[in-house]
Design a protein around this motif. Structure first.
Motif, PDB file in Angstrom:
ATOM      1  N   VAL A  23      23.126  28.584  70.471  1.00  0.00           N
ATOM      2  CA  VAL A  23      24.549  28.477  70.804  1.00  0.00           C
ATOM      3  C   VAL A  23      25.349  28.098  69.564  1.00  0.00           C
ATOM      4  O   VAL A  23      26.370  28.713  69.239  1.00  0.00           O
ATOM      5  CB  VAL A  23      24.774  27.433  71.925  1.00  0.00           C
ATOM      6  N   ALA A  24      24.862  27.087  68.845  1.00  0.00           N
ATOM      7  CA  ALA A  24      25.565  26.646  67.641  1.00  0.00           C
ATOM      8  C   ALA A  24      25.655  27.786  66.641  1.00  0.00           C
ATOM      9  O   ALA A  24      26.699  27.986  66.010  1.00  0.00           O
ATOM     10  CB  ALA A  24      24.848  25.445  67.028  1.00  0.00           C
ATOM     11  N   MET A  27      28.258  30.349  67.618  1.00  0.00           N
ATOM     12  CA  MET A  27      29.622  29.875  67.438  1.00  0.00           C
ATOM     13  C   MET A  27      30.000  29.698  65.985  1.00  0.00           C
ATOM     14  O   MET A  27      31.175  29.704  65.645  1.00  0.00           O
ATOM     15  CB  MET A  27      29.827  28.570  68.195  1.00  0.00           C
ATOM     16  N   PHE A  28      29.012  29.519  65.132  1.00  0.00           N
ATOM     17  CA  PHE A  28      29.387  29.211  63.756  1.00  0.00           C
ATOM     18  C   PHE A  28      29.119  30.337  62.769  1.00  0.00           C
ATOM     19  O   PHE A  28      29.868  30.512  61.817  1.00  0.00           O
ATOM     20  CB  PHE A  28      28.680  27.937  63.296  1.00  0.00           C
TER      21      PHE A  28
ATOM     22  N   VAL B 131      29.747  21.472  65.186  1.00  0.00           N
ATOM     23  CA  VAL B 131      29.843  22.911  64.956  1.00  0.00           C
ATOM     24  C   VAL B 131      30.532  23.629  66.116  1.00  0.00           C
ATOM     25  O   VAL B 131      31.379  24.491  65.913  1.00  0.00           O
ATOM     26  CB  VAL B 131      28.431  23.476  64.708  1.00  0.00           C
ATOM     27  N   ILE B 132      30.190  23.246  67.340  1.00  0.00           N
ATOM     28  CA  ILE B 132      30.727  24.007  68.472  1.00  0.00           C
ATOM     29  C   ILE B 132      32.176  23.659  68.801  1.00  0.00           C
ATOM     30  O   ILE B 132      32.819  24.365  69.562  1.00  0.00           O
ATOM     31  CB  ILE B 132      29.867  23.838  69.753  1.00  0.00           C
ATOM     32  N   TRP B 189      33.475  31.936  73.944  1.00  0.00           N
ATOM     33  CA  TRP B 189      33.144  31.608  72.552  1.00  0.00           C
ATOM     34  C   TRP B 189      34.082  30.534  72.010  1.00  0.00           C
ATOM     35  O   TRP B 189      33.658  29.579  71.372  1.00  0.00           O
ATOM     36  CB  TRP B 189      33.237  32.867  71.684  1.00  0.00           C
TER      37      TRP B 189
END
Lengths: 289, 319
Positions: A23-24, A27-28, B131-132, B189
Motif C-alpha cells: 500500500v505504501a 501511494m508513494f 508516506v500514506i 489513492w
C-alpha cells in the motif's frame, strides 16, 4: 496447539507487513517515478517507450520550463496568494474563534449556530460567483483569498482547542492589566502554536492547490496560479509555455513531469516539519468536539 | 388593583435592570465583539448574502437588468428541471458515483487502519503512516495529471506495461466504461491514508487488557482482530458512515471536472460540474441556480436526517 497458533500468527504478521508495504509503495512510488523521469534525457525518452528508471541524468526539462516566463510568474502568483492568504485565514479565524470560546460571551450561541448552518447549507457557486463579481473582485488576487477567508470547520476546531486551555489564564492576565486583545495575542496564541501551525499548513495547502476559485474568477490568463497552468500543460496538453525560449522544447513527457514536480515540491517540503503536530492537532478538536 | 400594579412595576424594573445588565456585559466584552466583527462580516458577505441569490431560481436573470430588475417566473425553472432529460442524467450519474464511493472508498481507510494497528514494529508503522498521508496534500490537478501520465495510451506506463506483456492498450482516460473506476480509484489513492487518522485514534483507546483476556482464551491474531479490535471501533464506523450519507451527493467538483471530456460526459457529468458549465460558462444563471438549489436542499435534508440517525445510535452527532 500453541505451536500452531504462533505459526498462524507469524503468517498473519508476514501478510500484514507485506500488505502495508505494498500500500505504501502504491501511494508513494508514483511520486518517485515522476521525479526520476523529470530528470531523464531527451534521447532516452524518445528511444524507449517503456522505461521505469532513466539511466542518464539531465536537467533539460527544468531548464526549459524555467526559461519561459509563464511558469515563474505563475509560481510567483501562487506563492503570493499562499503567504498572504494563509495570514488572512489565520488572523480572521483566530480573531473569531477566541471570543466564541468564551462561554460567558453574550450571544455566542447564535453566532455559532449561524456558522454551523453555513456548513450544512450553502448557496452554491452561481450566487457566490455573482457576489464576487458584484464586489468587482474578479481578476483580482483577492478573489482567491477573500471568499475562502474562514473555514467553518477549522474555526470550530480551533475554538474547541481554545476552550481546552485552563480557565484561569484570562483572569490572571487581566489582573496584570491586559485587555482581551492582549490576552489573545500574548497569552493564548503562544500556548496554541502547534494547533496554529497545523491549521496554517491546512490553509496553506488549500491556497497552494487552489483551482476552482481561479477558473471561476480569473479570466486573465496572466494571473493564473500554478494549478491552472498545470492543467493546461499536463491534462489539456496545450502549449501553456508558449515557445519563449530559443531551444526547441524537449519531449512533452519530460516537461509534464518537471512541471508536476515544481508545482508540488514546495508545499510537500513543508509537510515533514509539521507532520508530528497535525495528527494531534486534528484530533484535539474533533475528538473532543 | 393597587397590588397588581405594584407587581407590574417590579417586573418592569427587573426587566430594565436585566437590559442594563446585558448592556454592561456587552460593554465589558467590547474588545471581544470587536474581534468577532471581521469574521461576522465574512460569513455575512460570502455565505449569507449569496443565499439571497438563490432567489434567482425563481426569476429569469438578465445580467443587464440585474438581480432586482429581473422578472419573477415562479416555478418555471423547477418545472423545466424535472422535465429535462439532462436532470435525470445528472441524478443518475451522481447517485452511481456516490454509491461507488460508499461501497469501495468508505471501507478502505478502516481496513488500512486495522492493518496498521496490527503492525507491532513502531518504526515501520510510523514510516508507513508518514508516506500514506502525502497524497492528501497534493491537489486534484496533480492527481489527475499523474493519472494522465500513467494511463495515457501514448507512452503511459500502465499501457506500455500492458503492451509489453502482449495485451491490448486500453484508453482509460477517454472511455465511458472506465470513467467511474478511474474516479473511485483516484479517490481511494488520494484519501485512504488520511482517512485512517480517525480510526487509528479510536483504536489507540482500546483497553490492552481485552487483548490479554482474548489471548488467555486462546485467540490468535486474527480472532483478536475480529472479536476485540473491530467491535472497539464499531461506533466510530457507524457514525462516520451516517455522516457520509449526509454528504452523499457531494461528488466533489474539481476531480470530476478535470477528468471529464467529450467521450465520458454521458456518464461523468454530475450536479456540481453541470452547475459550473451551464451557469458560469454558458451564462444560464437562473437554471443552473435551480439545479444547485435542488442539490443544496436535498443535501440539507440528508444532513439533518443523518444527524438524527446518528443521535438515535446514541452518538453525539455533528451539532
Amino acid at each position: 496447539m500453541k505451536m500452531e497458533q504462533s505459526w498462524k500468527d507469524q503468517l498473519f504478521e508476514a501478510i500484514n507487513y507485506t500488505g502495508l508495504s505494498l500500500v505504501a509503495a502504491v501511494m508513494f512510488l508514483p511520486f518517485i517515478y515522476i521525479v526520476l523521469i523529470s530528470f531523464a534525457t531527451e534521447q532516452e525518452v524518445l528511444a524507449k517507450s517503456f522505461m521505469l528508471v532513466p539511466t542518464a541524468f539531465s536537467l533539460t526539462g527544468y531548464k526549459y520550463i524555467f526559461s519561459t516566463p509563464v511558469l515563474l510568474h505563475s509560481l510567483g502568483v501562487t506563492i503570493g496568494i499562499t503567504v498572504i492568504g494563509t495570514l488572512v485565514n489565520l488572523l480572521l479565524t483566530v480573531l473569531m474563534a477566541y471570543p466564541l470560546a468564551r462561554k460567558d460571551l453574550y450571544g455566542h450561541r447564535i453566532v455559532m449556530l449561524l456558522i454551523v448552518f453555513t456548513m450544512v447549507f450553502n448557496a452554491g457557486i452561481v450566487p457566490t460567483f455573482l457576489i464576487v463579481k458584484g464586489l468587482h473582485l474578479t481578476n483580482s488576487y483577492w478573489s482567491l483569498i477573500l471568499p475562502t477567508a474562514i473555514s467553518a470547520f477549522n474555526l470550530i476546531i480551533i475554538r474547541n482547542f481554545f476552550m481546552s486551555l485552563p480557565d484561569g489564564l484570562e483572569e490572571s492576565a487581566k489582573m496584570d492589566g491586559c485587555n482581551d486583545v492582549g490576552v489573545l495575542f500574548r497569552i493564548v496564541l503562544p500556548l496554541s502554536m502547534p494547533a496554529i501551525a497545523t491549521f496554517g499548513l491546512f490553509y496553506a495547502v488549500g491556497h497552494w492547490n487552489t483551482f476552482l476559485s481561479a477558473i471561476l474568477y480569473m479570466n486573465d490568463s496572466s494571473k493564473w496560479p500554478i494549478q491552472v497552468l498545470l492543467r493546461q500543460i499536463v491534462i489539456l496538453s496545450e502549449k501553456g509555455l508558449a515557445d519563449m525560449s530559443e531551444a526547441p522544447p524537449p519531449p512533452s513527457k519530460i516537461i509534464n513531469m518537471a512541471v508536476i514536480v515544481v508545482s508540488t515540491l514546495p508545499i510537500l517540503s513543508v509537510y515533514p516539519f509539521l507532520q508530528k503536530h497535525f495528527a494531534k492537532g486534528v484530533l484535539v478538536g474533533s475528538v473532543k468536539g | 388593583m393597587h397590588f397588581v400594579e405594584d407587581k407590574l412595576s417590579v417586573s418592569r424594573a427587573e426587566l430594565v435592570s436585566g437590559r442594563t445588565r446585558i448592556r454592561l456585559r456587552i460593554y465589558k466584552d467590547r474588545w471581544l465583539y470587536l474581534m468577532l466583527l471581521p469574521g461576522l462580516l465574512y460569513f455575512l458577505i460570502f455565505k449569507y448574502v449569496p443565499m439571497w441569490g438563490l432567489l434567482l431560481a425563481f426569476k429569469d436573470y438578465q445580467p443587464f437588468l440585474g438581480f432586482f430588475g429581473s422578472k419573477w417566473v415562479g416555478l418555471k425553472h423547477f418545472q423545466r428541471l424535472f422535465h429535462d432529460p439532462v436532470f435525470w442524467m445528472l441524478l443518475k450519474n451522481t447517485l452511481i458515483l456516490a454509491g461507488y464511493n460508499i461501497l469501495f472508498f468508505f471501507p478502505a481507510p478502516i481496513a488500512l487502519a486495522l492493518l496498521l494497528n496490527e503492525a507491532r514494529n513502531e518504526k515501520f508503522k510510523r514510516f508507513v503512516q508518514t508516506v500514506i498521508y502525502v497524497p492528501h496534500f497534493v491537489s486534484w490537478v496533480v492527481v489527475v495529471g499523474i493519472a494522465y501520465t500513467f494511463f495515457t495510451v501514448d507512452g503511459g506506463l500502465v499501457n506500455e506495461a500492458i503492451a509489453a506483456f502482449g495485451g491490448q492498450k486500453i484508453n482509460f482516460l477517454v472511455s465511458a466504461d472506465w470513467f467511474r473506476t478511474m474516479i473511485t480509484s483516484e479517490v481511494i489513492w488520494k484519501e485512504t491514508g488520511w482517512g485512517t487518522i480517525i480510526f487509528l485514534a479510536a483504536l489507540a483507546g482500546v483497553d490492552p487488557q481485552l487483548y490479554e483476556a482474548a489471548r488467555m482464551d486462546g485467540a490468535g491474531r486474527l480472532r483478536q482482530l475480529w472479536h476485540v479490535t473491530l467491535p472497539a471501533i464499531r461506533s466510530t464506523i457507524v457514525i462516520l458512515f451516517i455522516l457520509r450519507l449526509g454528504t452523499f451527493l457531494d461528488t466533489g467538483f474539481e476531480q470530476i471536472f478535470l477528468m471529464l471530456n467529450a467521450m465520458n460526459r454521458e456518464v461523468g457529468e454530475v450536479f456540481d460540474t453541470y452547475v459550473y458549465t451551464a451557469g458560469i460558462t454558458q451564462g444560464q444563471f437562473s437554471f443552473s441556480t435551480t439545479v444547485g438549489l435542488f442539490k443544496s436542499l436535498v443535501g440539507f435534508l440528508l444532513i439533518i436526517g443523518s444527524n438524527r440517525l446518528a443521535k438515535k445510535f446514541g452518538e453525539e452527532g455533528v451539532y
